[in-house]
Structure formats: structure tokens, C-alpha cells
Design a protein around this motif. Structure first.
Motif: not given
Lengths: 510, 344
Positions: B107, B214, B216-223, B225, B227-228, B230-231
């Protein structure tokens, strides 16, 4: 540090400076990270409209307001951070009291909007369009969208590719309605640039890998093909690499870039089976066909004969009632419903009937899915069931608390969408959404769900189920099988995080 | 029931497809292809080398062609990442023995080159012949394609420096392709029945749980900063109206694209109902007016004419007086018309 004030449009009294009725304040807009998103009205609304100079004309742009940085000091911001809910009210009144000194576009100007207490100037005053002669017919011989819609266009993702002639432009899903993609907004993927082919010189050849596969190899002109009995059908087309940037982690901000290699059109053409039969193809010996483009790349893909025999695969010249756009393969492309876009060969010049797959460049170097064990999946083609909420979606901000319609798209390469469920709590609880008609096989389906946003954080997800009973997977489920390096065929459940500020951001939940 | 019969039945049921109604088929539609036509267009080369033309090319000849026509994009050694993904690298002598590129399991390996992925040498011959060079596809002779491919295979250390690639030796090369056994069709994403090892069922099996799915809802990834923005400015990629606005993530570019203020004035004042820039509508086009009056010191006269109206200069249709137009606005419009009525 910026903040935002949401207020309802309501009668105000600037002369007395009294508490305006109906003003709602919300202190929860500061980002948890402490970094604020500077915010303003997009595209400077009104800047190109004559009555923008009328005091208060910016009310028409909605209730979302430019941040009143000019009256927030560092101390004020700290107070806000501590949740002093009465703070803004005091600051607000101070700003109103400052009155005419405020900069254009600030709250004070907005406050002057209805200072006469009579009503909306857009109603009270003549509008330019209501008090003048409009443009003549055929001023635009080929009609164009309103100039106010110029933000909704195809866009590239910076850094995705090194060469624009072998690249992608994404459709602006965040602003589209229903299921049909306007032809000018259809996503693009070119391998060696696009061409605008002279249709009178375009030819389609049908031949066999061996002479016995096709009794009479034939050449068709566009005239020939357009004489044959046509069919028109609506289908989605999705690039196999759609959402490919998000396999490992969140990478891009909006649905245009996460899911915008997706479009849907009504295609008109001739079933490929009709042409094969016309040439006397041996449809028992045939197991595959090769489709080849007439552009510089002469791109080739293998199609299983079953899809051809079923009548699904189409040699198409029409798109949404007109001819294909050059970027989409004018004058002829293959339509392979349910299969990734690369197989929908554009500028189609040749069909070869054969008995084994061809291992073409886009089946042997690209469009192969790397698995955790180091093997590549070859000939992976079907776009499995998938959905995404397009409004509200990443990079957007909700106008206000209260009523919204959650709206999105669902599709499956294996048939029709049977149902879509929507969650606002990150997948703990789900509610069945309404499917708008028509619900067609291998076509986009629009779903909606009414939603009252109470101003608290939310995690929006959609989960589609198709007619085979297949349920769209969560990221955790998909990665457990395919790892994170596949690039292609990411159909995981998308999550949009709604912050208290109303900001919607791209996040992932396993 | 045979496979094709089933498929045909499916086609009739699902798509209303039916055989042509006319007994004599599609008379006079299409014509037989000539042998020369087929030979010209039928250039595909399959993994079994069907379609491979006779010919040969040496590594050294390939190097000459490479440096002239290929290196500018792909780098002298096929290693360049500046225009396209690298072609060569990441494979080992051990991979050539095993037929699996070991680095693909890692990887942390930074890139996937063409030779790390491709299993079939036929693919490379086919693709170079049909699509290369990038800006002059199909301009290489069959022998040139052999030579270029020989050079690439040499860069990838699959063939020696003195190798000659031919329609015969290419079959031996196939047995040395580093990732020749690296492909699998053990999946359910092929829409036909004919691939070995295909799976009957999809490889994920989510269930449509509705409540308490389930804890709870856990965030695994966020944008991130960085990259905010970049578009570009997302505010400008959303609509001006509706339930949402785009977040402002960059500078406004709209101001630079705004139409000319004089154009807006012309529109607002109703001028464009009768005039257009380049075409005659009711009155003359602005380019006609500019052509007649430019450089003749006629601005003041035109301002008066705009204000008072006129008749005869461009035909019988009169221009009405513009009482509501201020003198300053009339001057602005006349100057704009005489400068060619630019849109921005």
C-alpha cells in the motif's frame, strides 16, 4: 473570524432602533475548529442587475447574509464562542445604530431595505424587465441558459490529470433537477481529445474477427443508420472512476467532483442487434463484440453478446431530442446501459464480432480494479447500485432552519431502483424516500424526502436498493472486500455533514 | 433454451425489441465492406495475437523513434510523470519469474506504472499502433511499432539490448511479462456469462436496516482544510437562488466576468429591443453605426440624435425620442457604440 446572521425577512423599524420583529439569531455558526468560512452572497448577486443600487435590493438574494466582520472584535468573538446568545443582539443593534456608516452589503444596508415599512422594493418599484421591451425572437438562435445560471457548468478537478485532452469534466449535479442531464452539462471523458466529425464522412463498419462470424461485413453511412427503425430510451451513464478520488478518504469538496462523472439522457438510435442481423452475424458463435471509436485514440472495449442480443445495446445518434454533442461522440456512439461509460464508445466507427475478450488498453492498463491481494479485476463493467444526495450537498450552506427537501439521485446498472432510504443521523436510523416517476431500468431515479432542519448537526446519507435486492454498501463494507486502491467502481454510501452553521461538508462514515 | 434464445426473449419482454417486420429486411441500407476497407480499419490485436501483422523491430531502432516521437511526453526512459503516468518501473526480475508484480500488494508503493499492470503484451502493440504518438495517432509503420515496443520492453528489463521483436518472438515475450498472471475475472461486474471464475453474486451484501442500525455514527474522514479551496470558489459553482448557497472558498471571479456597464445600460434603457451589436434588428447594428461615424467627431451629434430621435438616416423606421435617458447616459452609450460595443 467571521460569523453569520440568519434572519427572516420582516418589517423593521430603523428610526426607533427597536428590536426588529422576527429576527432570529444563531450563535452556533462558528466552526468547531475555530476556523470560519468567509461567506458572502455568491456571484455578487445583483451586481449585474440595474436595481442593485436601490437601497435594500439585496433582500431578493435570500436571507443568508454577508458576515458582519466590521462590528465583531476579537473580544466579541470570544463571547460568541462562549455561547452568549444575547451577544449578537447587542452587536446587531449597535450596527444598526451606526446606520449609514456601514459598508454596502452589510446588515445596516439590509436594514434600510424596508425602512419605509411599506414592503419589498422589488414589488413596490418598477423592475427593468417589467417596464421595458424585451428581446426579439431568435436573438439566440440556439438558446442559452440565463446569465444568472453561469455558475452551473462542467468543471475540471485541479490536479486530477496532467493533460486536458485526456481528462474529465464533471457535471454540476448540485444544481440539476429531475433525471435528465442537459446535453451541454453532460460530463466529459476524453482519451485523446474530442473531435467534431463531419457526419457525411462518418462510416460504421461491422465485420467479424473471423470471416465465418459475419456473413456480409458491411459499411453504413449515417444516412443508412438513420433510415433504420429507431428506438429512444433513457439511461444513465457513469464513468467507472466516478467517486474514484474518494476510495481512501475524503478528497474533494462537492457532489460535482465526488459524483459528477454521471449523466442521464434520452438516447435515440438503432439496436446493435439489428445491424448484426442485417450483416448476417452468427449470433450463436459470437460471444463478444469489440466496439471501436473513430477518433485519434480509436478507443476499443469488449461488450458481451448477451447485452447485444437483449436489444439493450444501441448505436445512438440522438441525445435529448437532438443529435449527440461532439463531446459525447457526434455523430454516433455506443450506448451500453448499466455499464461504465468507457464502454459507450464515442465516434463509433467499427463493430467486430468475436469469440473472446480483447484485452484492449482500457481493459488491461486502465479500468482494472486493484484488489488488496495485488490482483487486478479485469473486465469489471457493471455500475452497481448507488445513490447520492445532491441537495443539500457538500460545499453548500443551508439558508436557514426549517423546511427543506432532501433530494438526490439513485441508479443501478442491474435494473431499476426499487427504493431509497435516507438517514439524517449518519446511518443509525433510516426513512424511506419518495421516488419521483419515471423509475426506469438503468436510468437515474430522483428521490426526495421532506426534512425540517432544527439547526442541530446532521449527517445526511442515502442508501439505494435495486430490483435485484442489492443494497448499496457502506464504505466499511466496500473497503473490507476491495481495499482502498481500486480507483474504479466506488458505489459506497455518501455522507454530507450539516454543521450548526448550516455548512454542508463532505465526510465519510464506515 | 439456448443462451441467445433466452436473451432474445428477455429483449422482447424488457425492451419491446422485435425482429424487423418486413420479410425482405432493410433493403438498400448499407453495403458490403471491401477487403481493402476491412484491412485498413480492422487493426485490433487480441491477447491470442490474432490480428498481429508480420514485422520486426530492434531495441536500437526503437530507441531512435522513441527519442524523436515519444520521449517528450514519456521521458527518455519511459519514467516521466510530467505528462502521463510512468510507463516503466516498479517491476523486478523476480516478478518476471512469478508473473505477479509484488509491489502491487504494497500500500506504500507510490505509483502504478503500465508495466506493473499490463498482463498482455498484445495490448501494448495494439494501443501503440492505434493511438500513438499522442498528437499523430496511427502514423507509425507496423515495424516502427515493433521497434518502439522492443525499446519499451528493454527499458522494463524484459528483453536484452540486442533483442529483435517480431510477430514470432512476441509470443516468448508474453511469457516474461511481469504481471502476466495479475488479472482476475473473479467478480460479479461483468454483464455476460463467459469469463472464467466469475462470481454469481456481488461482493458486498448490505442490508436495508431501518432503525437502530448501529450504536453511533463515527466520522472516518473529513475534507482536509488545505483541500477546501482547491476547487475554486464554491459559492460561484452554485445557484443564486434556492434552499442553499455555495460556501465561499476563494476569491470572487464573477466581477471580472461582468458584462460592460454600458451594455447593461443599453439593455436597461431598452436600446437592445431595436439594436444589436452585429445584426440589424429594427434599427441598424452598432457595428454599422460605428463604421459610419467613427473618427468623424460626431459623438455630440449622435448624442443629440439619440435623445431627440430621428428618421431617414438608416431607412424609413423612425427612432423614437429617448426622453428618459440622461445626457450623461446618452454620452456613455454613444462612446460605447463608437468603440465597437464590447460585451465586457
Amino acid at each position: 473570524m467571521a460569523a453569520i446572521v440568519r434572519r427572516t425577512y420582516h418589517k423593521r423599524d430603523k428610526d426607533t432602533g427597536s428590536e426588529p420583529e422576527g429576527i432570529q439569531t444563531d450563535m452556533s455558526n462558528l466552526r468547531p475548529t475555530g476556523e470560519a468560512t468567509p461567506r458572502t452572497d455568491p456571484l455578487v448577486p445583483g451586481a449585474d442587475i440595474p436595481n442593485a443600487d436601490i437601497p435594500g435590493a439585496d433582500i431578493r438574494a435570500g436571507r443568508l447574509r454577508r458576515a458582519p466582520e466590521n462590528f465583531l472584535t476579537a473580544d466579541d468573538v470570544r463571547l460568541v464562542g462562549k455561547g452568549r446568545r444575547d451577544f449578537l443582539r447587542a452587536s446587531f443593534l449597535a450596527a444598526v445604530a451606526a446606520g449609514s456608516a456601514a459598508a454596502p452589503g452589510s446588515l445596516a444596508t439590509a436594514a434600510a431595505a424596508t425602512g419605509d415599512g411599506v414592503g419589498d422594493p422589488n414589488i413596490l418599484n418598477p423592475t427593468p424587465w417589467g417596464s421595458s421591451l424585451g428581446l426579439p425572437v431568435a436573438a439566440n438562435p440556439y438558446g442559452q441558459p440565463s446569465k444568472h445560471e453561469r455558475g452551473l457548468v462542467r468543471r475540471q478537478s485541479p490536479g486530477l490529470t496532467q493533460v486536458p485532452a485526456a481528462s474529465v469534466s464533471f457535471a454540476p449535479l448540485q444544481g440539476l433537477f429531475g433525471i435528465i442531464t442537459p446535453s451541454g452539462l453532460h460530463f466529459e471523458r476524453h482519451h485523446q481529445g474530442w473531435q467534431d466529425i463531419d457526419p457525411t464522412r462518418h462510416r460504421l463498419m461491422v465485420n467479424g474477427a473471423r470471416p465465418d462470424f459475419v456473413k456480409t461485413p458491411k459499411v453504413y453511412t449515417m444516412d443508412d443508420i438513420m433510415r433504420l427503425p429507431p428506438v429512444s430510451r433513457m439511461h444513465f451513464i457513469e464513468c467507472g472512476a466516478n467517486t474514484g478520488m474518494e476510495w481512501g478518504n475524503v478528497a474533494v469538496p462537492t457532489v460535482q467532483y465526488t459524483h459528477g462523472m454521471l449523466s442521464c439522457s434520452e438516447f435515440t438510435g438503432v439496436p446493435l442487434r439489428t445491424l448484426l442481423e442485417d450483416c448476417g452475424a452468427d449470433l450463436k458463435a459470437a460471444k463478444f463484440v469489440l466496439a471501436e471509436g473513430g477518433d485519434g485514440s480509436s478507443m476499443t472495449r469488449t461488450i458481451p453478446i448477451e447485452l447485444v442480443l437483449s436489444g439493450e445495446v444501441m448505436v445512438a445518434y440522438g441525445q435529448n431530442g437532438e443529435m449527440l454533442r461532439p463531446e459525447n461522440g457526434y455523430p454516433l456512439r455506443l450506448v451500453v446501459p448499466g455499464v461504465q461509460g468507457v464502454s459507450w464508445v464515442k465516434w463509433l466507427r467499427r463493430i467486430e464480432v468475436g469469440d473472446r475478450p480483447y484485452a484492449t488498453k482500457d481493459e488491461a492498463v486502465h479500468y482494472i480494479d486493484l484488489m488488496p491481494d495485488g490482483q487486478h479485476r479485469q473486465y469489471s463493467s457493471i455500475q452497481e447500485c448507488k445513490s447520492v444526495i445532491t441537495s443539500p450537498s457538500g460545499g453548500q450552506t443551508l439558508l436557514d432552519k426549517g423546511f427543506f427537501t432532501i433530494s438526490g439521485l439513485a441508479w443501478s446498472g442491474r435494473g431499476a431502483v426499487r427504493r431509497v432510504d435516507v438517514s439524517t443521523d449518519g446511518g443509525i436510523n433510516w426513512t424511506q424516500a419518495t421516488l419521483q416517476t419515471p423509475v426506469l431500468s438503468k436510468c437515474l431515479t430522483r428521490f426526495t424526502l421532506p426534512w425540517n432542519w432544527d439547526g442541530r448537526p446532521a449527517l445526511l446519507q442515502s442508501r439505494a436498493t435495486d430490483e435485484t435486492g442489492f443494497v448499496q454498501p457502506a464504505y466499511g463494507q466496500l473497503r473490507a472486500v476491495r481495499g482502498t486502491r481500486s480507483i474504479y467502481h466506488n458505489n459506497a454510501i455518501q455522507t454530507w455533514q450539516v454543521a450548526e452553521s448550516g455548512d454542508v461538508n463532505n465526510v465519510q462514515i464506515l | 433454451m439456448s443462451r441467445s434464445c433466452k436473451a432474445a426473449l428477455l429483449g422482447i419482454v424488457l425492451f419491446g425489441w422485435a425482429a424487423p417486420a418486413l420479410a425482405d429486411g432493410f433493403a438498400n441500407v448499407g453495403r458490403p465492406a471491401t477487403p481493402a476497407e476491412i484491412k485498413t480499419w480492422d487493426i485490433d490485436v487480441g491477447p491470442d495475437f490474432a490480428g498481429l501483422p508480420k514485422g520486426s523491430g530492434t531495441v536500437s531502432r526503437g530507441m531512435e523513434i522513441w527519442e524523436e516521437k515519444c520521449a517528450s511526453c514519456h521521458g527518455t526512459f519511459g519514467e516521466s510523470n510530467s505528462v502521463f503516468n510512468p510507463l516503466v518501473g516498479g517491476t523486478t526480475a523476480e516478478d518476471i519469474k512469478t508473473g505477479h508484480v509484488a509491489a502491487l500488494k504494497r500500500t506504500d508503493f507510490p505509483a502504478r506504472t503500465t508495466f506493473m499492470k499490463v498482463a498482455t503484451v498484445s495490448t501494448l502493440y495494439d494501443y501503440i499502433r492505434r493511438a500513438m504518438p499522442w498528437n499523430a495517432p496511427k502514423s507509425l509503420s507496423d515495424d516502427d511499432v515493433y521497434a518502439v515496443l522492443a525499446y519499451l520492453l528493454n527499458l522494463a528489463e524484459i528483453v536484452p539490448d540486442d533483442f529483435t521483436l517480431t510477430d514470432a518472438t512476441i509470443r516468448d515475450v508474453q511469457q516474461r511479462m511481469p504481471n502476466r498472471d495479475g488479472m482476475t475475472t473473479a467478480h460479479a461486474l461483468w454483464p455476460g456469462p463467459d469469463l472464467p471464475g466469475m462470481l454469481a453474486k456481488p461482493d458486498t451484501a448490505n442490508a436495508a436496516c431501518m432503525t437502530g442500525c448501529k450504536p453511533k455514527a463515527e466520522l472516518a474522514s473529513q475534507l482536509p482544510d488545505h483541500a477546501r479551496g482547491a476547487h475554486g470558489n464554491i459559492a460561484e459553482q452554485n445557484r443564486l437562488i434556492g434552499p442553499v448557497r455555495g460556501q465561499r472558498t476563494g476569491p470572487d471571479t464573477a466581477a471580472a466576468e461582468l458584462p460592460s456597464p454600458a451594455l447593461a445600460l443599453a439593455e436597461q434603457s431598452g436600446c437592445l429591443s431595436c439594436h444589436a451589436v452585429d445584426t440589424r434588428v429594427v434599427g441598424p447594428s452598432y457595428s454599422e453605426i460605428a463604421a459610419r461615424y467613427r473618427g468623424k467627431n460626431s459623438a455630440d451629434a449622435l448624442v443629440s440624435k439619440v435623445k431627440a430621435g430621428g428618421e431617414g438616416a438608416w431607412g424609413a423606421v423612425p427612432m423614437p425620442p429617448q426622453d428618459d435617458l440622461s445626457i450623461d447616459d446618452a454620452k456613455t452609450l454613444v462612446a460605447w457604440i463608437l468603440s465597437g460595443a464590447p460585451q465586457k
